[in-house]
Motif scaffolding. Structure first.
Motif, mmCIF file in Angstrom:
data_model
loop_
_atom_site.group_PDB
_atom_site.id
_atom_site.type_symbol
_atom_site.label_atom_id
_atom_site.label_comp_id
_atom_site.label_asym_id
_atom_site.label_seq_id
_atom_site.Cartn_x
_atom_site.Cartn_y
_atom_site.Cartn_z
ATOM 1 N N HIS A 264 2.314 -1.069 -9.339
ATOM 2 C CA HIS A 264 2.183 0.273 -8.758
ATOM 3 C C HIS A 264 0.762 0.800 -8.949
ATOM 4 C CE1 HIS A 264 6.169 1.021 -7.453
ATOM 5 N NE2 HIS A 264 6.720 0.832 -8.638
ATOM 6 N N THR A 265 0.263 0.639 -10.178
ATOM 7 C CA THR A 265 -1.081 1.140 -10.483
ATOM 8 C C THR A 265 -2.129 0.436 -9.630
ATOM 9 O OG1 THR A 265 -0.303 1.448 -12.726
ATOM 10 C CG2 THR A 265 -2.664 1.611 -12.392
ATOM 11 N N LEU B 215 -6.767 4.187 -3.073
ATOM 12 C CA LEU B 215 -7.697 5.286 -3.375
ATOM 13 C C LEU B 215 -9.148 4.824 -3.224
ATOM 14 C CD1 LEU B 215 -5.908 6.937 -6.445
ATOM 15 C CD2 LEU B 215 -5.983 7.758 -4.082
ATOM 16 N N ASP C 176 3.632 3.937 -2.363
ATOM 17 C CA ASP C 176 4.016 4.339 -3.710
ATOM 18 C C ASP C 176 5.538 4.420 -3.784
ATOM 19 O OD1 ASP C 176 4.254 5.328 -6.207
ATOM 20 O OD2 ASP C 176 3.494 7.339 -5.746
ATOM 21 N N GLU D 58 -6.902 8.109 -12.020
ATOM 22 C CA GLU D 58 -5.932 6.996 -12.016
ATOM 23 C C GLU D 58 -6.357 5.916 -13.017
ATOM 24 O OE1 GLU D 58 -2.594 5.463 -11.244
ATOM 25 O OE2 GLU D 58 -3.122 7.063 -9.865
ATOM 26 N N ARG E 121 -2.081 1.783 -6.119
ATOM 27 C CA ARG E 121 -2.694 3.113 -6.046
ATOM 28 C C ARG E 121 -4.223 2.998 -6.093
ATOM 29 N NH1 ARG E 121 0.308 5.519 -10.507
ATOM 30 N NH2 ARG E 121 2.278 4.890 -9.586
ATOM 31 N N LEU F 108 0.304 7.039 -0.553
ATOM 32 C CA LEU F 108 -0.547 7.105 -1.744
ATOM 33 C C LEU F 108 -1.652 8.143 -1.599
ATOM 34 C CD1 LEU F 108 -0.745 3.337 -2.632
ATOM 35 C CD2 LEU F 108 0.147 5.135 -4.087
ATOM 36 N N GLU G 78 -9.703 11.133 -7.549
ATOM 37 C CA GLU G 78 -8.347 10.668 -7.844
ATOM 38 C C GLU G 78 -8.388 9.279 -8.478
ATOM 39 O OE1 GLU G 78 -9.375 11.912 -5.023
ATOM 40 O OE2 GLU G 78 -8.027 13.508 -4.360
ATOM 41 N N SER H 10 7.100 4.277 -6.839
ATOM 42 C CA SER H 10 7.392 4.430 -8.273
ATOM 43 C C SER H 10 8.410 5.533 -8.542
ATOM 44 C CB SER H 10 6.094 4.704 -9.039
ATOM 45 O OG SER H 10 5.460 5.828 -8.485
ATOM 46 N N ARG I 201 1.022 11.792 -0.572
ATOM 47 C CA ARG I 201 2.242 11.874 -1.398
ATOM 48 C C ARG I 201 3.496 12.228 -0.605
ATOM 49 N NH1 ARG I 201 1.412 9.562 -6.373
ATOM 50 N NH2 ARG I 201 -0.825 9.551 -6.584
ATOM 51 N N CYS J 266 0.803 -1.222 0.000
ATOM 52 C CA CYS J 266 0.000 0.000 0.000
ATOM 53 C C CYS J 266 0.834 1.268 0.000
ATOM 54 C CB CYS J 266 -0.954 -0.020 1.183
ATOM 55 S SG CYS J 266 -2.019 -1.454 1.126
#
Ligand SMILES: [Zn+2]
Ligand SMILES: [Zn+2]
Length: 340
Positions: A285-286, A293, A29, A305, A289, A38, A301, A31, A41, A27
């Protein structure tokens, strides 16, 4: 143990101080290189493996099979054979050879300690151990001389009894001396009695257990010594094999003690086998995210995404069509089929 906000049965490995939540490896990020929240940020705090580390006394079988790799066993056997032959020859030459062999094995031992402390539970390549080996050996000799000098100084000022007590202190602290040297790579940190005692106090019961195991290993080598009382080279080599084997296990145990106690020592490392968040594919990664979310209910968001994800899928399918056309072009039937 703390758990992930989005996976209530997974141990939390990161935390966001801004959102006041804890996350698991899935869970976050990663990247952009750093590991970020996430939701907001911001950069996350690595929690390390948390309470999931097994103490070393519960994985002794693994600790003892640590040197069981081809390269490490080869190093042990070679070092034993060379030192047995050198010891039987005697003289200054053999002393130098023995010094070199112990230098090589000690250098490798320190590498095992450092890598274990960093979460690598497989014995490192022997070839990795020979960079900067001379410096380490000079440092070790200086450390031993420093300790001897301190004991002599105590004997001079406070008398024999105090010197004896001080020697016992150093004998018990010897693993801590090695550990501190491996941590800081400085002579000062290794022979400063205050720093060494501080480390022992931080490690407490676990350190005492380590001392116990080391004592048992040394005693068993002593027993072996009595069993093979013969002076021939072969039995000497056999004893050396056992000693060098234990030598590497001890370094691994010392490294594991650091790994186990990392939260009290104030550093963070993870088991190598835990899966590196930085080595994830774009798709992973996607998916991470999208998962967070959706669970946070951040639908604006989430939809953007999903749109970018969809775009990249379209792009991929576009690439695939082009590739197929090129492939079809170059793999068309040879001329003799069409002309015949
Ligand atoms: Zn999670
Ligand atoms: Zn956050």
């Amino acid at each position: 143990m703390e758990y992930c906000k989005y996976h209530p049965v997974e141990a939390a490995t990161y935390s966001c101080t801004h959102c006041n939540v804890r996350q698991c490896d899935h869970c976050v990020d990663a990247s952009s290189g750093s590991v970020r929240c996430l939701v907001c940020r911001r950069e996350l705090e690595n929690q390390g493996p948390g309470d999931s580390i097994v103490p070393f006394w519960r994985r002794l079988d693994k600790c003892f099979s640590y040197p069981m790799t081809m390269q490490t066993l080869l190093l042990i056997i070679l070092a034993s054979a060379v030192s047995a032959v050198a010891a039987s020859a005697g003289g200054l030459q053999s002393f130098v050879i023995l010094l070199v062999v112990s230098a090589v094995t000690t250098k490798y031992g320190f590498l095992c300690l450092q890598q274990t402390a960093a979460g690598k539970m497989d014995a490192p390549d022997v070839s990795e151990a020979y960079l900067g080996g001379i410096k380490l050996i000079i440092h070790i000799i200086l450390i031993v001389l420093g300790i001897v000098f301190m004991v002599l100084a105590v004997a001079n000022v406070l008398g024999q009894f105090a010197a004896l007590a001080f020697s016992v202190f150093w004998l018990c602290c010897l693993p801590a001396v090695f550990i501190n040297y491996a941590r800081f790579e400085e002579i000062g940190a290794a022979i400063n009695p205050v720093k060494v005692a501080h480390l022992v106090l931080l490690l407490r019961g676990a350190y005492l257990l380590l001392l116990l195991f080391i004592t048992i290993m040394i005693l068993s080598v002593g027993t072996l010594n009595q069993l093979f009382d013969g002076q021939d080279v072969l039995s000497a080599a056999l004893q050396s094999v056992v000693s060098y084997y234990y030598w590497i296990v001890i370094f691994h145990l010392m490294g594991y003690l650091l790994f186990q106690k990392q939260h009290v020592l104030g550093y963070v490392s993870r088991l190598d086998s835990d899966g590196d968040v930085h080595n994830r594919s774009d798709k992973q990664h996607t998916m991470a995210r999208i998962g967070v979310l959706a669970k946070e209910g951040m639908f604006t968001e989430l939809s953007s995404e999903l749109k970018t994800a969809l775009k990249s899928i379209r792009m991929i399918s576009g690439y695939m069509t082009v590739t197929l056309i090129i492939f079809a072009h170059y793999t068309r039937p040879p001329n003799w089929i069409s002309s015949g």
